[in-house]
Design an enzyme around this catalytic site. Structure first.
Site, PDB file in Angstrom:
ATOM      1  N   ASP A 269      51.552  -8.895   0.044  1.00 44.99           N
ATOM      2  CA  ASP A 269      51.875  -8.973   1.471  1.00 44.99           C
ATOM      3  C   ASP A 269      53.249  -9.640   1.632  1.00 44.99           C
ATOM      4  O   ASP A 269      53.471 -10.740   1.098  1.00 44.99           O
ATOM      5  CB  ASP A 269      50.784  -9.812   2.154  1.00 44.99           C
ATOM      6  CG  ASP A 269      50.845  -9.726   3.663  1.00 44.99           C
ATOM      7  OD1 ASP A 269      51.386  -8.736   4.188  1.00 44.99           O
ATOM      8  OD2 ASP A 269      50.321 -10.659   4.316  1.00 44.99           O
TER       9      ASP A 269
ATOM     10  N   GLU B 127      58.706  -3.052   6.338  1.00 47.02           N
ATOM     11  CA  GLU B 127      58.742  -3.499   7.739  1.00 47.02           C
ATOM     12  C   GLU B 127      60.108  -3.227   8.357  1.00 47.02           C
ATOM     13  O   GLU B 127      61.144  -3.373   7.706  1.00 47.02           O
ATOM     14  CB  GLU B 127      58.450  -5.009   7.801  1.00 47.02           C
ATOM     15  CG  GLU B 127      58.498  -5.589   9.217  1.00 47.02           C
ATOM     16  CD  GLU B 127      57.953  -7.016   9.281  1.00 47.02           C
ATOM     17  OE1 GLU B 127      56.922  -7.305   8.660  1.00 47.02           O
ATOM     18  OE2 GLU B 127      58.572  -7.849   9.971  1.00 47.02           O
TER      19      GLU B 127
ATOM     20  N   HIS C 140      50.781  -5.728  11.906  1.00 46.32           N
ATOM     21  CA  HIS C 140      50.721  -7.095  11.393  1.00 46.32           C
ATOM     22  C   HIS C 140      50.301  -8.028  12.528  1.00 46.32           C
ATOM     23  O   HIS C 140      50.371  -7.668  13.698  1.00 46.32           O
ATOM     24  CB  HIS C 140      52.094  -7.516  10.850  1.00 46.32           C
ATOM     25  CG  HIS C 140      52.327  -7.004   9.465  1.00 46.32           C
ATOM     26  ND1 HIS C 140      52.334  -7.822   8.365  1.00 46.32           N
ATOM     27  CD2 HIS C 140      52.521  -5.747   9.010  1.00 46.32           C
ATOM     28  CE1 HIS C 140      52.534  -7.092   7.290  1.00 46.32           C
ATOM     29  NE2 HIS C 140      52.654  -5.830   7.648  1.00 46.32           N
TER      30      HIS C 140
ATOM     31  N   ASN D 135      46.366  -6.005   9.652  1.00 50.80           N
ATOM     32  CA  ASN D 135      46.406  -7.200   8.803  1.00 50.80           C
ATOM     33  C   ASN D 135      45.813  -8.404   9.527  1.00 50.80           C
ATOM     34  O   ASN D 135      46.225  -8.728  10.653  1.00 50.80           O
ATOM     35  CB  ASN D 135      47.855  -7.547   8.455  1.00 50.80           C
ATOM     36  CG  ASN D 135      48.487  -6.547   7.509  1.00 50.80           C
ATOM     37  OD1 ASN D 135      47.978  -5.438   7.328  1.00 50.80           O
ATOM     38  ND2 ASN D 135      49.592  -6.925   6.915  1.00 50.80           N
TER      39      ASN D 135
ATOM     40  N   ASN E 177      44.865 -12.489   8.806  1.00 54.55           N
ATOM     41  CA  ASN E 177      44.918 -13.667   7.949  1.00 54.55           C
ATOM     42  C   ASN E 177      44.399 -14.892   8.711  1.00 54.55           C
ATOM     43  O   ASN E 177      43.347 -15.442   8.423  1.00 54.55           O
ATOM     44  CB  ASN E 177      46.365 -13.901   7.466  1.00 54.55           C
ATOM     45  CG  ASN E 177      46.465 -15.053   6.493  1.00 54.55           C
ATOM     46  OD1 ASN E 177      45.487 -15.414   5.856  1.00 54.55           O
ATOM     47  ND2 ASN E 177      47.640 -15.647   6.384  1.00 54.55           N
TER      48      ASN E 177
HETATM   49  P1  13P Z   1      47.676 -13.023  11.261  1.00 55.32           P
HETATM   50  O1  13P Z   1      47.787 -14.268  10.454  1.00 55.32           O
HETATM   51  O2  13P Z   1      48.228 -13.176  12.626  1.00 55.32           O
HETATM   52  O3  13P Z   1      46.290 -12.466  11.253  1.00 55.32           O
HETATM   53  O4  13P Z   1      48.625 -11.935  10.568  1.00 55.32           O
HETATM   54  C1  13P Z   1      48.335 -11.506   9.285  1.00 55.32           C
HETATM   55  C2  13P Z   1      49.394 -10.617   8.757  1.00 55.32           C
HETATM   56  O5  13P Z   1      50.023  -9.869   9.473  1.00 55.32           O
HETATM   57  C3  13P Z   1      49.628 -10.660   7.304  1.00 55.32           C
HETATM   58  O6  13P Z   1      50.675  -9.849   6.918  1.00 55.32           O
END
Ligand code: 13P
Length: 289
Positions: A84, A136, A206, A228, A230
Site C-alpha cells: 500500500d 495514484e 482510498h 481501502n 485501515n
Molecule cells: P483509511 O485509514 O481512511 O481507512 O484509509 C485507508 C487507505 O486508504 C489505505 O491506503
C-alpha cells in the site's frame, strides 16, 4: 498461493461491487481478516504499508506471515498481498522480490510526468513477475503512517495519461481522505463516473473509513471496485481492547489482550464487506474457493 488482484477486480468492475482492501500490521489482524473472509467465501486484498512492513520486520516477514496462515488455517479464498502506497520503484521492487503479489506505486506527490515515469518503471518490473500495479493520481488527503497531506483532486486528463503506463488499477483522488473525516466527506461522483467511463481499468477508493454507506454504494455505482480500509479497523479493535483492559486490570497474557479485539474487528470486517458486496458475489472464474 497468493494471487494478483486482476481477476477479482475485473469481476467486481463488471458486476458492480467492491473488493475490500484491509490493511494489516501483525499476525493477529491477518488471521482475523483471513478467517472472516474465508467464512464469507470472498476474495480479499491485504494491504501492507511501508511502515507496517517495517513494523513486522520487513516485506519478507509480512509475506511469510500471510502464507503461513493460508497454509495452517487452510484458507482457500483468493488472497492478494498488496504493498500500500509504495513510495519508490525500489520499495515496490523490494516487495515484489519478497513475494508480494501486488503493489501500489504512489508517486502522486510528483508532477504528472515524473509520476508517469516512476509508475511505468514499476509496471514493467511488476508485470514481468505477474504482479498487479495500482497507481495514484491527484492526492488523497489526511494522515497515513503519521504523514499528513492535503487533497488534490484528479482530473480526467491526468487519469488518462497515467493509465498509459499500463497500470492495472487507478486510485484517482476525488475528495476522500485517510484517517477520520471532519464532517461529511465531499466526493466528486460526477468525475468518478466520467473517469470510469473513459478507462477500462478498475477504480480504487482510498480513505474508506468514515464514508457513509450510502456514499459507498454510490461510489460503487460510479465504478469503484476496490475500497481501502485501515483506520476503521484500528478504531474498532482498540476500542474493544481498551474496554477489555479497563474491566480486566489483572490480565497480562498478550494473547488475551490482543485477542479481546477479535470479535469486534471481525464483526466490522463483515459489516463493511456486506456494504461493499451486498450479494456476496464471487468471481465466477476463480477455482480457488
Ligand atoms: P483509511 O485509514 O481512511 O481507512 O484509509 C485507508 C487507505 O486508504 C489505505 O491506503
Amino acid at each position: 498461493m497468493l494471487v494478483n488482484f486482476n481477476e477479482m477486480l475485473k469481476d467486481a468492475k463488471i458486476r458492480k461491487y467492491a473488493v475490500p482492501h484491509f490493511n494489516i500490521n501483525n499476525l493477529e489482524w491477518t488471521r482475523y481478516i483471513l478467517e472472516k473472509m474465508q467464512e464469507l467465501k470472498l476474495p480479499v486484498i491485504l494491504g501492507v504499508s511501508e511502515g507496517a512492513a517495517k513494523y513486522m520486520g520487513g516485506f519478507y516477514t509480512a509475506r511469510l506471515i500471510v502464507e503461513g496462515l493460508i497454509k495452517d488455517l487452510q484458507i482457500t479464498i483468493p488472497v492478494c498481498l498488496h504493498l500500500d502506497h509504495g513510495s519508490s520503484f525500489e520499495s515496490c521492487k523490494e516487495a515484489i522480490d519478497a513475494g508480494f503479489s501486488s503493489v501500489m506505486i504512489d508517486a502522486s506527490r510528483f508532477d504528472l510526468e515524473t509520476n508517469k515515469k516512476i509508475t511505468k518503471e514499476v509496471v514493467d518490473y511488476a508485470h514481468s513477475k505477474g504482479v498487479s500495479v495500482e497507481a495514484e493520481v491527484g492526492h488523497v488527503g489526511g494522515t497515513e503512517d503519521n504523514v499528513y497531506g492535503d487533497v488534490f483532486r484528479a482530473t480526467l486528463e491526468d487519469c488518462l495519461e497515467l493509465a498509459k503506463t499500463g497500470i492495472d488499477a487507478i486510485a484517482p483522488a476525488l475528495g476522500s481522505v485517510h484517517g477520520l473525516y471532519k464532517g461529511e466527506p465531499n466526493l466528486d461522483f460526477n468525475r468518478m463516473q466520467e473517469i470510469n467511463e473513459a478507462l477500462s481499468i478498475p477504480l480504487v477508493l482510498h480513505g474508506g473509513t468514515g464514508i457513509p454507506y450510502n456514499m459507498i454504494a454510490k461510489a460503487i455505482s460510479c465504478g469503484i471496485s476496490k475500497i481501502n480500509i485501515n483506520t476503521e479497523l484500528q478504531v474498532t479493535w482498540s476500542k474493544a481492547v481498551r474496554e477489555f483492559l479497563s474491566l480486566n486490570q489483572d490480565i497480562y497474557d498478550p494473547r488475551k489482550i490482543i485477542g479481546s479485539g477479535k470479535r469486534a474487528m471481525q464483526d466490522k470486517i463483515e459489516e463493511l464487506t456486506r456494504v461493499f458486496n451486498p450479494q456476496l458475489l464471487v468471481p465466477s472464474n476463480t477455482n480457488l474457493i
